[in-house]
Design a protein around this motif. Structure first.
Motif, PDB file in Angstrom:
ATOM      1  N   VAL A  51       0.843  -1.199   0.000  1.00  0.00           N
ATOM      2  CA  VAL A  51       0.000   0.000   0.000  1.00  0.00           C
ATOM      3  C   VAL A  51       0.876   1.246   0.000  1.00  0.00           C
ATOM      4  N   GLY A  52       0.522   2.228  -0.813  1.00  0.00           N
ATOM      5  CA  GLY A  52       1.263   3.486  -0.831  1.00  0.00           C
ATOM      6  C   GLY A  52       2.192   3.572  -2.025  1.00  0.00           C
ATOM      7  N   GLY A  53       2.475   4.811  -2.432  1.00  0.00           N
ATOM      8  CA  GLY A  53       3.241   5.015  -3.658  1.00  0.00           C
ATOM      9  C   GLY A  53       4.673   5.428  -3.457  1.00  0.00           C
ATOM     10  N   GLY A  54       5.247   5.191  -2.272  1.00  0.00           N
ATOM     11  CA  GLY A  54       6.619   5.605  -2.002  1.00  0.00           C
ATOM     12  C   GLY A  54       7.659   4.658  -2.566  1.00  0.00           C
ATOM     13  N   PRO A  55       8.940   5.056  -2.497  1.00  0.00           N
ATOM     14  CA  PRO A  55      10.015   4.263  -3.103  1.00  0.00           C
ATOM     15  C   PRO A  55      10.582   3.178  -2.197  1.00  0.00           C
ATOM     16  N   GLU A  56      10.056   3.065  -0.958  1.00  0.00           N
ATOM     17  CA  GLU A  56      10.663   2.132  -0.018  1.00  0.00           C
ATOM     18  C   GLU A  56      10.450   0.672  -0.395  1.00  0.00           C
ATOM     19  N   VAL A  57       9.476   0.410  -1.257  1.00  0.00           N
ATOM     20  CA  VAL A  57       9.235  -0.951  -1.753  1.00  0.00           C
ATOM     21  C   VAL A  57       9.400  -0.946  -3.264  1.00  0.00           C
ATOM     22  N   ASN A  58      10.248  -1.830  -3.766  1.00  0.00           N
ATOM     23  CA  ASN A  58      10.463  -1.930  -5.205  1.00  0.00           C
ATOM     24  C   ASN A  58      10.564  -3.398  -5.581  1.00  0.00           C
ATOM     25  N   LEU A  59       9.432  -4.089  -5.492  1.00  0.00           N
ATOM     26  CA  LEU A  59       9.408  -5.522  -5.763  1.00  0.00           C
ATOM     27  C   LEU A  59       9.520  -5.814  -7.254  1.00  0.00           C
ATOM     28  N   GLN A  60      10.174  -6.919  -7.563  1.00  0.00           N
ATOM     29  CA  GLN A  60      10.225  -7.458  -8.910  1.00  0.00           C
ATOM     30  C   GLN A  60       9.674  -8.879  -8.872  1.00  0.00           C
ATOM     31  N   PRO A  61       9.129  -9.359  -9.990  1.00  0.00           N
ATOM     32  CA  PRO A  61       8.602 -10.728 -10.002  1.00  0.00           C
ATOM     33  C   PRO A  61       9.607 -11.772  -9.515  1.00  0.00           C
ATOM     34  N   ARG A  62      10.893 -11.573  -9.797  1.00  0.00           N
ATOM     35  CA  ARG A  62      11.890 -12.544  -9.349  1.00  0.00           C
ATOM     36  C   ARG A  62      12.002 -12.591  -7.825  1.00  0.00           C
ATOM     37  N   ASP A  63      11.608 -11.493  -7.154  1.00  0.00           N
ATOM     38  CA  ASP A  63      11.706 -11.446  -5.690  1.00  0.00           C
ATOM     39  C   ASP A  63      10.699 -12.374  -5.019  1.00  0.00           C
ATOM     40  N   VAL A  64       9.576 -12.621  -5.700  1.00  0.00           N
ATOM     41  CA  VAL A  64       8.528 -13.453  -5.105  1.00  0.00           C
ATOM     42  C   VAL A  64       8.404 -14.814  -5.798  1.00  0.00           C
ATOM     43  N   ALA A  65       9.177 -14.997  -6.859  1.00  0.00           N
ATOM     44  CA  ALA A  65       9.129 -16.274  -7.584  1.00  0.00           C
ATOM     45  C   ALA A  65       9.515 -17.410  -6.641  1.00  0.00           C
ATOM     46  N   GLY A  66       8.755 -18.474  -6.695  1.00  0.00           N
ATOM     47  CA  GLY A  66       9.050 -19.628  -5.859  1.00  0.00           C
ATOM     48  C   GLY A  66       8.320 -19.630  -4.533  1.00  0.00           C
ATOM     49  N   TYR A  67       7.742 -18.484  -4.166  1.00  0.00           N
ATOM     50  CA  TYR A  67       7.014 -18.414  -2.901  1.00  0.00           C
ATOM     51  C   TYR A  67       5.516 -18.669  -3.086  1.00  0.00           C
ATOM     52  N   GLY A  68       5.033 -18.612  -4.308  1.00  0.00           N
ATOM     53  CA  GLY A  68       3.622 -18.878  -4.554  1.00  0.00           C
ATOM     54  C   GLY A  68       2.688 -17.808  -4.052  1.00  0.00           C
ATOM     55  N   ALA A  69       3.176 -16.589  -3.899  1.00  0.00           N
ATOM     56  CA  ALA A  69       2.346 -15.509  -3.358  1.00  0.00           C
ATOM     57  C   ALA A  69       1.852 -14.592  -4.471  1.00  0.00           C
ATOM     58  N   SER A  70       0.568 -14.236  -4.410  1.00  0.00           N
ATOM     59  CA  SER A  70       0.024 -13.196  -5.289  1.00  0.00           C
ATOM     60  C   SER A  70       0.482 -11.836  -4.751  1.00  0.00           C
ATOM     61  N   VAL A  71       0.630 -10.861  -5.655  1.00  0.00           N
ATOM     62  CA  VAL A  71       1.053  -9.517  -5.255  1.00  0.00           C
ATOM     63  C   VAL A  71       0.129  -8.492  -5.892  1.00  0.00           C
ATOM     64  N   VAL A  72      -0.263  -7.485  -5.111  1.00  0.00           N
ATOM     65  CA  VAL A  72      -1.031  -6.367  -5.649  1.00  0.00           C
ATOM     66  C   VAL A  72      -0.476  -5.073  -5.065  1.00  0.00           C
ATOM     67  N   TYR A  73      -0.387  -4.060  -5.897  1.00  0.00           N
ATOM     68  CA  TYR A  73       0.013  -2.725  -5.462  1.00  0.00           C
ATOM     69  C   TYR A  73      -1.239  -1.874  -5.292  1.00  0.00           C
ATOM     70  N   ILE A  74      -1.301  -1.124  -4.206  1.00  0.00           N
ATOM     71  CA  ILE A  74      -2.418  -0.203  -3.974  1.00  0.00           C
ATOM     72  C   ILE A  74      -1.859   1.216  -3.936  1.00  0.00           C
ATOM     73  N   GLY A  75      -2.262   2.031  -4.906  1.00  0.00           N
ATOM     74  CA  GLY A  75      -1.842   3.424  -4.907  1.00  0.00           C
ATOM     75  C   GLY A  75      -0.592   3.711  -5.693  1.00  0.00           C
ATOM     76  N   ARG A  76      -0.123   2.765  -6.486  1.00  0.00           N
ATOM     77  CA  ARG A  76       1.054   3.005  -7.314  1.00  0.00           C
ATOM     78  C   ARG A  76       0.928   2.220  -8.623  1.00  0.00           C
ATOM     79  N   PRO A  77       1.560   2.715  -9.692  1.00  0.00           N
ATOM     80  CA  PRO A  77       1.476   2.008 -10.973  1.00  0.00           C
ATOM     81  C   PRO A  77       2.437   0.825 -11.012  1.00  0.00           C
ATOM     82  N   SER A  78       2.100  -0.149 -11.824  1.00  0.00           N
ATOM     83  CA  SER A  78       2.985  -1.294 -12.073  1.00  0.00           C
ATOM     84  C   SER A  78       2.475  -2.035 -13.297  1.00  0.00           C
ATOM     85  N   GLU A  79       3.370  -2.457 -14.141  1.00  0.00           N
ATOM     86  CA  GLU A  79       2.999  -3.291 -15.276  1.00  0.00           C
ATOM     87  C   GLU A  79       3.160  -4.764 -14.944  1.00  0.00           C
TER      88      GLU A  79
END
Length: 341
Positions: free
Chosen positions: A124-152
């Motif tokens: 949640v939130g549009g700040g720079p403190e979180v910068n996840l990439q798909p490779r960061d969560v690969a293998g964990y089986g977790a869905s990811v959603v951003y709230i309040g910031r753009p992402s492709e």
């Protein structure tokens, strides 16, 4: 009306999580007697598990992690409430982490949540403190959603920030204000960029130039709004209206006006953004852009339920203008010199 997982839990005398464990074959141990009660309640109520929830990885825990920047801001707990409402309906529990906009803290929380095998992660939130990439969560089986910031790369849920900021600026212009200051948040925030762009667009559409000296940076806190307002209002050519990029800064700005002996809205109109609960209780009551923070959370959890293999989707939540006393809408309007197309 079809039965819900809560109805089954009540009929069987167990928790929602227990019903979920029985219906999803998660492998979590459930006693034979308890399982029998749950199955009997399911048959009696003709309950059918929601197919949407089957998208989440059943090998993961029944936990959803929420990472937000500021627990003190009422907006973020309300977003989390929306996530929690939908999560609980599907047998998931929510863990809330506040990063205080610190990169190290954010990285540590996300790592801990992934190690716990959360089924979903909402940032949640549009700040720079979180910068996840798909490779960061690969293998964990977790869905990811951003709230309040753009992402492709991940699904997103966002408010119509630019359109709403333009509408608020237009509201002030329609009241006769042609010298409108803007107190922004951090430049790194996606919401800040969109709201500032909307403010500038409305001025341009009315034939007015956006003056750089009329835009001051705040930090989305009351103290930041107070400092920016004092800096603006202590000038000899002070503006007649101030638009703060969130309500906390607007409330801080109103305190600065009071300390400077300026009346709101008689001497200067003040408006905000977010429509937090406090906005209707300050005096004068604050005109603001209302975002359903809870709805942002609801939509985010629905996207998480689609599972980690779903294609990214992008949802926009509508806003509305809530007019109260701080803008002076019910007072005699100023003569306007703004040009309208």
């Amino acid at each position: 009306m079809s039965a819900t997982i809560r109805d089954v839990a009540a009929a069987a005398g167990v928790s929602v999580a227990t019903v979920s464990r029985v219906t999803t074959a998660s492998g979590y141990p459930v006693g034979a007697e308890t399982r029998a009660r749950v199955l009997a309640a399911i048959e009696e109520l003709n309950y059918r598990p929601n197919a949407l929830a089957s998208g989440l990885n059943q090998k993961n825990s029944r936990l959803v992690g929420v990472v937000a920047p500021d627990l003190a801001n009422a907006y973020y707990p309300e977003v989390t409430r929306g996530i929690e409402d939908v999560a609980n309906e599907h047998g998931y529990q929510v863990l809330f982490c506040s990063t205080d906009r610190d990169r190290g803290k954010a990285a540590a929380y996300i790592d801990a949540l992934l190690q716990k095998r959360v089924a979903g992660l909402a940032v949640v939130g549009g700040g720079p403190e979180v910068n996840l990439q798909p490779r960061d969560v690969a293998g964990y089986g977790a869905s990811v959603v951003y709230i309040g910031r753009p992402s492709e790369k991940f699904s997103t849920v966002r408010a119509e920030n630019g359109r709403a900021a333009a509408a608020m600026t237009q509201h002030l212009l329609d009241l006769g204000h042609t010298d409108i200051a803007f107190v922004s948040g951090a430049d790194s925030s996606a919401a800040t960029v969109e709201r500032l762009r909307g403010y500038r667009r409305a001025l341009k559409d009315n034939g007015l130039a956006a003056r750089p000296e009329r835009v001051l940076a705040g930090d989305y806190t009351e103290a930041g709004g107070y400092a920016a307002a004092r800096a603006l209002m202590e000038r000899e050519d002070r503006p007649t209206a101030l638009f703060a990029a969130n309500d906390r800064m607007a409330i801080g700005a109103m305190a600065a006006m009071a300390d400077l002996g300026l009346r709101v809205p008689e001497d200067v109109a003040v408006v905000g953004f977010d429509d937090v609960p406090m906005a209707s209780y300050v005096r004068p009551a604050l005109t603001s852009v209302s975002i359903s923070a809870r709805q942002l959370g609801v939509e985010a959890m629905r996207l998480l339920l689609a599972g980690p293999d779903a294609r990214p989707r992008h949802v926009r939540v509508k806003t509305r203008l809530v007019v109260r006393a701080s803008c002076g809408a019910h007072a005699p309007q100023r003569a306007t010199t703004a040009s309208h197309p």
